[in-house]
Design an enzyme around this catalytic site. Structure first.
Site, PDB file in Angstrom:
ATOM      1  N   SER A 163      -6.896  11.515  -5.513  1.00  0.00           N
ATOM      2  CA  SER A 163      -7.959  12.494  -5.760  1.00  0.00           C
ATOM      3  C   SER A 163      -9.332  11.881  -5.529  1.00  0.00           C
ATOM      4  CB  SER A 163      -7.863  12.988  -7.205  1.00  0.00           C
ATOM      5  OG  SER A 163      -6.517  13.173  -7.577  1.00  0.00           O
ATOM      6  N   LYS A 217       6.355  12.691  -1.693  1.00  0.00           N
ATOM      7  CA  LYS A 217       6.812  12.466  -3.067  1.00  0.00           C
ATOM      8  C   LYS A 217       8.042  13.290  -3.403  1.00  0.00           C
ATOM      9  CE  LYS A 217       2.173  11.601  -5.003  1.00  0.00           C
ATOM     10  NZ  LYS A 217       2.223  10.178  -5.366  1.00  0.00           N
ATOM     11  N   GLY A 228      -6.456   6.263 -10.044  1.00  0.00           N
ATOM     12  CA  GLY A 228      -7.802   6.184 -10.608  1.00  0.00           C
ATOM     13  C   GLY A 228      -8.832   5.517  -9.721  1.00  0.00           C
ATOM     14  N   ARG A 264      -2.639  -5.633 -14.750  1.00  0.00           N
ATOM     15  CA  ARG A 264      -2.663  -6.856 -15.573  1.00  0.00           C
ATOM     16  C   ARG A 264      -1.356  -7.066 -16.313  1.00  0.00           C
ATOM     17  NH1 ARG A 264      -7.358  -9.719 -16.154  1.00  0.00           N
ATOM     18  NH2 ARG A 264      -9.331  -8.662 -15.784  1.00  0.00           N
ATOM     19  N   ASP A 268      -3.804  10.130  -0.183  1.00  0.00           N
ATOM     20  CA  ASP A 268      -3.214  11.440  -0.450  1.00  0.00           C
ATOM     21  C   ASP A 268      -3.882  12.480   0.434  1.00  0.00           C
ATOM     22  OD1 ASP A 268      -1.630  10.464  -2.457  1.00  0.00           O
ATOM     23  OD2 ASP A 268      -2.781  11.323  -4.122  1.00  0.00           O
TER      24      ASP A 268
END
Lengths: 193, 293
Positions: free
Chosen positions: B235, B80, B213, B164, B23
């Site tokens: 981020s 986006k 994350g 998962r 990003d």
């Protein structure tokens, strides 16, 4: 039985390994210099040439790859791999501080067809590989913009742009045979080993 | 010669594999990302942690910003669009971006329907929390999937859960007798033909990246070992102490994800990661991953 290496730093290396395996050829991912030992040939896959080039230098792969090329073993670069194998990139398309291997006497032009919406599939003639027309996928593809005397042109688009070349044991294609259904290109490359 | 075929669209995602999509909010960030070895950049006005902090409606980025970033780098540029906002997608295609992310990080424009992505020449990547969601997006034309995670948190727990869910869902289909697959497709809300295909091949029909994350080289290697084919750094890179070093380390960890010695080496001397958010501290209304139908 001999093993072909596929440079596995970034990009579509798994697709090349699948093609080689489907021909009954052993293939190995190459991430570190030790992975090059004992290989009969090496494929540098498509991906981002700037990313792959930086990782080649970061993990000390430049010298052993250059020496493998010098030893006469076959090397084949597809798309980003072709850019990396060339000596020069057209200045207006070269990334800042973009590393190249400089193995072949040719200049490439990156993203020669435009952005992703201009990516395309076509069929082309490449007589050294097959007498039939072969499918080829071009993705944000480069072309060869100029070649030295030692470089043989293997395939051109109808508009004359050069998309496959050979210089002795070194081969480069602007397109992706590994994304098509055919194994002709890989079988031909294996025959060079 | 045929342009914008599905092979060409999904093929670009195949070329991005083993890489990191970062990003970036300025041309300067984009140059740092390219120098760090990113395989593509995502051009946006605010990274997800700032969107989370600022609140309000998050929309497609300003065309001038996207063009400035396109000019700054030679690697693919993604941007986006809001979920369901097909006009934002038309504009992004006209701007010549290389991939559109129909993203839950922006405020959805349609709370029932996603964009019909087969209509576009530019390829799309979409987020998914589980296999059913991934196959619905592919059914609509997505040429690449990313597990969602929870963007802007610097917390890998949701990314691991979603990854998962997807890989576990694939294994479950593979183990099922054929007669059970139709009911399973109904329960998952997924197209039957794609369910059959996944049951047979044991993988998604398109490339699977992981997002949401990733803050450390170890996070990147974790999701690669769990079956991701590449990573998104949001981020976690540009909200850290030293984005250039951390970006490079995450690139190297994504390549050498199985080599603990290299992972130890690249994890040194890269400054502090972003602080991050514990999931329990986020009010339910502010969770991004639940956006998507």
């Amino acid at each position: 039985m001999s093993t072909i290496g596929v440079l596995a730093l970034q990009g579509a290396f798994a697709e090349h390994i699948n093609k080689l395996n489907s021909l009954g050829v052993d293939a190995r991912e190459v991430r570190m210099p030790a992975d090059l030992e004992g290989l009969a040939g090496l494929i540098i896959p498509g991906g981002e040439s700037t990313a792959i080039g930086k990782l080649i230098d970061r993990f000390n792969l430049r010298e052993p790859i250059v020496s493998m090329a010098g030893s006469g073993k076959p090397l084949w670069g597809t798309c980003a791999g072709m850019i990396l194998m060339g000596r020069e990139v057209d200045a207006d398309t070269r990334g800042p501080a973009q590393p190249l291997l400089g193995l072949m006497d040719l200049t490439t032009r990156r993203n020669a067809f435009g952005s992703q919406v201009d990516s395309f599939e076509t069929e082309l003639d490449m007589p050294v590989v097959s007498s039939e027309r072969l499918p080829a996928v071009f993705i944000r593809a480069p072309v060869v913009s100029s070649v030295g005397d030692a470089v043989k042109i293997l395939s051109q688009l109808p508009d004359g742009r050069i998309v496959a070349v050979q210089q002795g044991n070194l081969v480069a294609t602007a397109f992706h045979p590994e994304l098509t259904q055919v194994t002709d290109f890989h079988a031909w490359f294996v025959s060079l080993t | 010669m045929e342009k914008a075929t599905f092979t060409a669209k999904s093929g670009l995602a195949q070329m991005l594999k083993g890489g990191v999509i970062m990003d970036v909010v300025t041309p300067e960030h984009a140059r740092i990302a390219e120098a760090a070895g990113a395989c593509a950049v995502m051009a946006l006005e605010r990274v997800p942690s700032d969107i989370r902090r600022d609140g309000g409606v998050a929309r497609m980025s300003d065309p001038d910003l996207i063009e400035g970033i396109k000019k700054a780098v030679t690697i693919p540029v993604m941007a986006k669009a809001r979920i369901g906002h097909f006009v934002e997608a038309q504009i992004l295609q006209a701007l010549g971006v290389d991939y559109i992310d129909e993203s839950e990080v922006l405020t959805p424009a349609d709370d029932n329907f996603h964009i019909y992505k087969h209509d576009f020449d530019v390829p799309f990547v979409c987020g998914a929390r589980n296999l059913g969601e991934a196959l619905r997006r592919i059914g609509e034309g997505a040429a690449m999937i990313r597990s969602k995670g929870e963007a802007g948190t610097g917390n890998i727990v949701e990314a691991v859960r979603h990854l998962r869910e997807i890989t576990g869902g694939i294994k479950k289909l593979q183990a099922m007798p054929k007669e059970e697959l139709m009911s399973e497709a109904r329960d998952m809300g997924a197209p039957y033909d794609l369910v059959l295909q996944v049951a047979e091949t044991g993988r998604l029909p398109v490339v699977l990246f992981c997002a949401g994350g990733i803050a450390t080289p170890a996070d990147a290697a974790l999701v690669m070992q769990l079956g991701a084919e590449g990573t998104f750094g949001g981020s976690g890179i540009f909200k850290s102490d030293d984005p250039a070093s951390r970006g490079k380390a995450i690139v190297e960890a994504t390549t050498h994800y199985r080599d603990a010695n290299i992972l130890a080496d690249v994890s040194r001397g890269i400054g502090e990661p972003m602080k991050g958010l514990e999931m329990g501290s986020i009010p339910e209304a502010e969770l991004l991953a639940v956006r998507g139908w």
